[in-house]
Design a protein around this motif. Structure first.
Motif, PDB file in Angstrom:
ATOM      1  N   ASN A 117      10.227 -13.313   1.785  1.00 44.03           N
ATOM      2  CA  ASN A 117      11.079 -12.180   2.135  1.00 44.03           C
ATOM      3  C   ASN A 117      11.929 -12.528   3.353  1.00 44.03           C
ATOM      4  O   ASN A 117      11.929 -13.666   3.835  1.00 44.03           O
ATOM      5  CB  ASN A 117      10.231 -10.935   2.382  1.00 44.03           C
ATOM      6  CG  ASN A 117       9.238 -11.117   3.529  1.00 44.03           C
ATOM      7  OD1 ASN A 117       9.339 -12.071   4.306  1.00 44.03           O
ATOM      8  ND2 ASN A 117       8.272 -10.222   3.619  1.00 44.03           N
ATOM      9  N   GLN A 174      10.369  -1.114 -10.220  1.00 34.24           N
ATOM     10  CA  GLN A 174       9.960  -0.124  -9.234  1.00 34.24           C
ATOM     11  C   GLN A 174       8.644  -0.513  -8.571  1.00 34.24           C
ATOM     12  O   GLN A 174       8.448  -0.256  -7.377  1.00 34.24           O
ATOM     13  CB  GLN A 174       9.818   1.241  -9.908  1.00 34.24           C
ATOM     14  CG  GLN A 174       9.562   2.381  -8.941  1.00 34.24           C
ATOM     15  CD  GLN A 174       9.501   3.724  -9.645  1.00 34.24           C
ATOM     16  OE1 GLN A 174       9.393   3.779 -10.861  1.00 34.24           O
ATOM     17  NE2 GLN A 174       9.574   4.794  -8.887  1.00 34.24           N
ATOM     18  N   TYR A 208       9.325  -2.854  -5.776  1.00 33.44           N
ATOM     19  CA  TYR A 208       9.902  -2.153  -4.617  1.00 33.44           C
ATOM     20  C   TYR A 208       8.818  -1.383  -3.857  1.00 33.44           C
ATOM     21  O   TYR A 208       8.790  -1.388  -2.616  1.00 33.44           O
ATOM     22  CB  TYR A 208      10.993  -1.204  -5.095  1.00 33.44           C
ATOM     23  CG  TYR A 208      11.560  -0.336  -4.004  1.00 33.44           C
ATOM     24  CD1 TYR A 208      12.409  -0.857  -3.034  1.00 33.44           C
ATOM     25  CD2 TYR A 208      11.236   1.014  -3.946  1.00 33.44           C
ATOM     26  CE1 TYR A 208      12.922  -0.061  -2.017  1.00 33.44           C
ATOM     27  CE2 TYR A 208      11.739   1.826  -2.938  1.00 33.44           C
ATOM     28  CZ  TYR A 208      12.576   1.283  -1.979  1.00 33.44           C
ATOM     29  OH  TYR A 208      13.076   2.085  -0.981  1.00 33.44           O
ATOM     30  N   GLU A 209       7.915  -0.729  -4.561  1.00 36.39           N
ATOM     31  CA  GLU A 209       6.879   0.058  -3.905  1.00 36.39           C
ATOM     32  C   GLU A 209       5.874  -0.830  -3.175  1.00 36.39           C
ATOM     33  O   GLU A 209       5.334  -0.428  -2.141  1.00 36.39           O
ATOM     34  CB  GLU A 209       6.160   0.921  -4.939  1.00 36.39           C
ATOM     35  CG  GLU A 209       7.038   2.031  -5.524  1.00 36.39           C
ATOM     36  CD  GLU A 209       6.345   2.780  -6.647  1.00 36.39           C
ATOM     37  OE1 GLU A 209       5.249   2.316  -7.065  1.00 36.39           O
ATOM     38  OE2 GLU A 209       6.878   3.810  -7.105  1.00 36.39           O
ATOM     39  N   ARG A 210       5.634  -2.011  -3.680  1.00 40.01           N
ATOM     40  CA  ARG A 210       4.641  -2.891  -3.056  1.00 40.01           C
ATOM     41  C   ARG A 210       5.190  -3.628  -1.852  1.00 40.01           C
ATOM     42  O   ARG A 210       4.513  -3.775  -0.829  1.00 40.01           O
ATOM     43  CB  ARG A 210       4.125  -3.906  -4.068  1.00 40.01           C
ATOM     44  CG  ARG A 210       3.134  -3.342  -5.061  1.00 40.01           C
ATOM     45  CD  ARG A 210       2.508  -4.449  -5.878  1.00 40.01           C
ATOM     46  NE  ARG A 210       1.456  -3.944  -6.728  1.00 40.01           N
ATOM     47  CZ  ARG A 210       0.714  -4.697  -7.536  1.00 40.01           C
ATOM     48  NH1 ARG A 210       0.931  -6.001  -7.566  1.00 40.01           N
ATOM     49  NH2 ARG A 210      -0.218  -4.177  -8.282  1.00 40.01           N
ATOM     50  N   HIS A 211       6.420  -4.123  -1.978  1.00 39.27           N
ATOM     51  CA  HIS A 211       6.947  -5.015  -0.942  1.00 39.27           C
ATOM     52  C   HIS A 211       8.053  -4.372  -0.110  1.00 39.27           C
ATOM     53  O   HIS A 211       8.503  -4.992   0.858  1.00 39.27           O
ATOM     54  CB  HIS A 211       7.469  -6.302  -1.591  1.00 39.27           C
ATOM     55  CG  HIS A 211       6.476  -6.970  -2.484  1.00 39.27           C
ATOM     56  ND1 HIS A 211       5.307  -7.527  -2.021  1.00 39.27           N
ATOM     57  CD2 HIS A 211       6.474  -7.172  -3.838  1.00 39.27           C
ATOM     58  CE1 HIS A 211       4.624  -8.047  -3.029  1.00 39.27           C
ATOM     59  NE2 HIS A 211       5.313  -7.837  -4.146  1.00 39.27           N
ATOM     60  N   HIS A 212       8.491  -3.170  -0.504  1.00 43.33           N
ATOM     61  CA  HIS A 212       9.531  -2.451   0.258  1.00 43.33           C
ATOM     62  C   HIS A 212      10.785  -3.303   0.443  1.00 43.33           C
ATOM     63  O   HIS A 212      11.371  -3.374   1.530  1.00 43.33           O
ATOM     64  CB  HIS A 212       8.982  -2.006   1.618  1.00 43.33           C
ATOM     65  CG  HIS A 212       7.736  -1.172   1.516  1.00 43.33           C
ATOM     66  ND1 HIS A 212       7.744   0.120   1.045  1.00 43.33           N
ATOM     67  CD2 HIS A 212       6.432  -1.468   1.797  1.00 43.33           C
ATOM     68  CE1 HIS A 212       6.509   0.604   1.053  1.00 43.33           C
ATOM     69  NE2 HIS A 212       5.688  -0.349   1.505  1.00 43.33           N
ATOM     70  N   GLY A 225      14.485  -3.732  -1.318  1.00 45.28           N
ATOM     71  CA  GLY A 225      15.345  -3.019  -2.244  1.00 45.28           C
ATOM     72  C   GLY A 225      16.699  -3.661  -2.432  1.00 45.28           C
ATOM     73  O   GLY A 225      16.917  -4.859  -2.150  1.00 45.28           O
TER      74      GLY A 225
END
Length: 822
Positions: free
Chosen positions: A521, A562, A565-569, A571
């Protein structure tokens, strides 16, 4: 004396007609259910024992799980002298015209002519030489020879006709062989009508097509005598025989052929505990039902013995010995077991035909004779246990003085039924278990089928049809060009709304190349995600929601789902780097390849719904987030394509007929599989779960009915025995609701205790499944208190309906009538 014992035994059975009837019938049904479970467990434990050469049988496979090219077996035999013979086969069904105007769907195995050499089934009629040399030969099994022609010798020379879309093929019965035992790895627990050899419509036909490869997943090889399996595995590993010819092997690794044993219990048990788990799951339903029925049986037996204590004392006073009393009780047990055996025989004969479960190209087969033999063994074991119980009861009765035994008919304080209550509590616990499990299975089945491609309505799922890749004959065009031409013709049909290409992988909408990848990331932290390639046409056809952003327009733009996105934030607009490894040729001859590691940056431009978890391919990916690289099917490099056709609602059959006519006009051979809708394929994915649920429904109903019959028997005996007591209580001022409460208290306590045992047990099991990522716990929310409350209320309702009529009847008795009857 024995005649007298027979009369006494029948009189004792007739004394409690209802309880004796449901005990005998219930035990017979339980033996049938347990026999089915034991049938499969025994089959797994003795797999391939029917083959004389079982110690020398080996299965070949590719380490990548792919099929092996047809002609690679000859190459392996030439390189490895340890191989004596190889056997390739294909399990399928054929619609054959047996007689004029009579067509049957028969399960067959198309195989090599080495059947006789490797497996050596007993020849009952005909000639092995004719079967191995004459084209389109059938080797009919004994059961089907008797069924179709009356006798094995009458079947020789008979013909069966197969009509397909291009020509008519006639098969001739050259031999009749014995039935293949059900516990084999060629077609496990399945029915078999015939072996097909030298089929002119089989794989050899396609070997003549330039550029067309024939593969097989089903094979056996026979090692020469004296060759050790471990030595052969090592030799095969060193030989490095490629499983199939494919230009992509240099990119994804060469799929070398490896060896494994067809069925290795020891390996599966020691390494994966798979065998013991499978056996436990199969045996548990039948064992629980048998335990419930045995509770009724021993309750009847013990009650019969206890109620005859005064009779035993009188016989002792007249000189009866222990042996005489034991023989009297044993005769009653023998009569009961004979009745149970007769009912079991009748149930097996009537019900084995109902278990006609079809799994793809095979049918489940139950050997009636073997099941009868197993049931006889189980009944003999129970008979011996009954003799032991009778002996203990006689020995116990002789410890009491004659005067004490004659005072009471039962030798115990009236109104106490501790063992009966314990056995009834066990049955309620079993009933709760079955009710919970069947509820979970139904919820899981419904949850899985409704969660697949939820963006499409049911009508849209039915309107999407998969046209399998056609086999091209006498065409110089590449398969991709043919597929695109067919796609355009299908799209031009008035009943078709849209048609797209679809790569021919096992599951339609599983993103190709799905594998866990390492990413970095923006902060340089390592994250793992499922990396996949998908196609824009699939997104449009499936109506996959774009939750945020846009679709990719160039190579370094990607989509995420999705869940990612919810796990690693991370976007839209953010950059992640994918870890990549490349190997380059060595700088010096025979040197190692040069390894190059790098990170490739990708920009997230859109977020879509969880495609992997909501499409047909769900196994192993139900908890994996995804990163998607978008491609165009028209620009792809796949050599083989299916075609997805989206029809107008209500015109599905019209579209199938029109598509078939187009295929015939182009003189393409028939499609390798039938055309199926997306809705059908989703249900086929859950086929085994659906079949298991249907069978478990039968077991659950039987277990619950046995429990309720036991409760009904207990309440009937209680209300009959306490009529005088209730009359006296009513004279002393007891009301109807008091009587109802007195009789209901016991069953409320049993329900509470059974629930207190069952609910925590199942909660622990489901919680363990949740730890392992199992769909049962996650999808059904079986941990929810409302789920268990519903199960408790459901069982309470069943029990209330069972005991309600009897309790209401005794609560309405008139004391004067009871006194008058006394």
């Amino acid at each position: 004396m024995f005649h007298h014992y027979l009369i006494i035994a029948f009189r004792n059975l007739m004394r409690n007609k209802f309880q004796s009837l449901f005990t005998i019938v219930g035990l017979a049904v339980a033996f049938f259910c347990f026999g089915i479970c034991a049938y499969f467990v025994r089959g797994l434990a003795t797999m391939d024992q029917c083959f004389e050469n079982r110690e020398r049988l080996v299965e070949l496979r590719s380490f990548r799980g792919s099929a092996i090219q047809w002609d690679k077996f000859e190459e392996a035999k030439q390189l490895l002298p340890e191989i004596e013979a190889y056997f390739r086969y294909d399990i399928k069904t054929m619609n054959l015209s047996v007689r004029e105007g009579e067509t049957m769907t028969l399960p067959v195995i198309e195989c090599d002519t080495t059947l006789h050499h490797i497996f050596n089934p007993q020849l009952l009629a005909g000639s092995w030489r004719a079967a191995e040399t004459v084209p389109n030969s059938l080797l009919l099994t004994e059961s089907y020879a008797k069924r179709l022609y009356g006798a094995p010798d009458k079947a020789i020379g008979q013909q069966m006709t197969l009509n397909n879309q291009t020509n008519t093929i006639t098969y001739t019965i050259q031999a009749v062989v014995e039935n293949l035992a059900y516990n084999n790895t060629l077609n496990k627990f399945s029915d078999l009508a015939a072996w097909v050899m030298n089929d002119e419509n089989g794989p050899r036909k396609y070997l003549q097509i330039p550029g067309y490869y024939v593969h097989t997943n089903n094979n056996r090889i026979l090692l020469r005598k004296g060759v050790k399996y471990e030595d052969f595995v090592e030799r095969l590993k060193n030989a490095k025989i490629v499983a199939y010819d494919d230009n992509k092997t240099k990119d994804y690794g060469t799929p070398y052929i490896e060896a494994s044993q067809p069925f290795d219990i020891k390996e599966q048990f020691v390494e994966y505990y798979y065998f013991i788990i499978v056996i436990s799951i199969i045996l548990l339903p039948g064992l629980l039902i048998l335990l419930s029925a045995l509770s009724n049986f021993f309750h009847l037996l013990i009650s019969s013995i206890m109620l005859r204590q005064r009779e035993y004392a009188l016989r002792r006073a007249h000189g009866a010995q222990t042996r005489d009393l034991w023989l009297m009780l044993s005769v009653q047990i023998i009569i009961t077991m004979l009745l149970v055996g007769g009912c079991t025989l009748l149930i097996i004969k009537l019900c084995t035909g109902l278990f006609d479960v079809r799994a793809y190209s095979s049918w489940l087969v139950l050997d009636t004779d073997l099941m009868l033999w197993q049931s006889a063994q189980h009944i003999v074991v129970l008979l011996l246990v009954g003799f032991l119980v009778a002996w203990l009861a006689v020995v116990r009765s002789r410890r009491h003085a004659l005067q004490e035994s004659m005072k009471s008919s039962s030798g115990r304080r009236p109104g106490t039924h501790h063992w009966r209550n314990i056995l009834m509590g066990v049955q309620m616990t079993i009933g709760f278990l079955f009710l919970i499990i069947i509820s979970v299975l139904v919820l899981v089945l419904h949850s899985y089928e409704t969660s697949q491609v939820p963006w499409l309505t049911m009508d849209e799922k039915k309107s999407i049809i998969n046209v399998p890749e056609p086999v091209i004959i006498n065409s110089n065009k590449p398969p991709v060009a043919v597929a695109k031409e067919l796609r355009d013709e299908f799209a031009a049909l008035p009943c078709v709304q849209e048609a797209i290409l679809n790569p021919n992988f096992d599951h339609w909408f599983r993103p190709t190349g799905s594998v866990s990848h390492k990413y970095l990331n923006a902060n340089g932290d390592t994250i793992m995600a499922n990396n996949a390639n998908i196609y824009s046409q699939h997104l449009d056809l499936l109506n996959v929601p774009l939750l945020d952003g846009r679709l990719p327009e160039c190579y370094n733009e990607i989509l995420v789902d999705q869940l990612f996105y919810e796990r690693h934030h991370i976007g839209v607009g953010e950059v992640i780097k994918e870890y990549s490894v490349n190997y380059f040729p060595p700088e010096q001859p025979d040197g190692p390849n040069i390894k190059s590691e790098s990170y490739i940056a990708f920009t997230i431009v859109g977020i879509i719904d969880n495609l992997v978890t909501k499409t047909r391919e769900n196994n192993g990916y139900n908890r994996v987030d995804g990163v998607y690289h978008l491609y165009d099917l028209d620009q792809g490099s796949c050599n083989v394509y299916n075609i997805l056709v989206k029809c107008l609602h209500g015109h599905e059959e019209e579209a199938k007929q029109a598509i078939t006519e187009i295929m015939l006009q182009h003189k393409y051979w028939r499609m390798r599989r039938n055309m199926y809708s997306l809705d059908y394929m989703i249900r086929e994915d859950s086929f085994l779960l659906r079949q298991f649920t249907n069978v478990f429904w039968i077991f659950a109903v039987i277990a619950i009915v046995l429990t309720l019959l036991s409760v009904y028997s207990a309440i009937t005996m209680d209300t009959t025995a306490r009529r005088k007591e209730m009359a006296i209580r009513k004279i002393n001022g007891a009301k109807t609701h008091h009587i109802i409460l007195w009789f209901s208290r016991l069953y409320l306590i049993l329900l509470g205790v059974s629930a207190a045992i069952t609910f925590p047990l199942t909660y622990i099991i489901f919680n363990e499944m949740n730890v392992n990522g199992n769909i049962i716990y996650r999808e059904t929310k079986a941990y929810d208190p409302l789920f268990y409350l519903g199960i408790l209320l459901c069982m309470a309702l069943f029990v209330a309906l069972t005991i309600g009529a009897q309790i209401w009847r005794i609560s309405r008795i008139q004391p004067a009538e009871v006194v008058k009857s006394e």
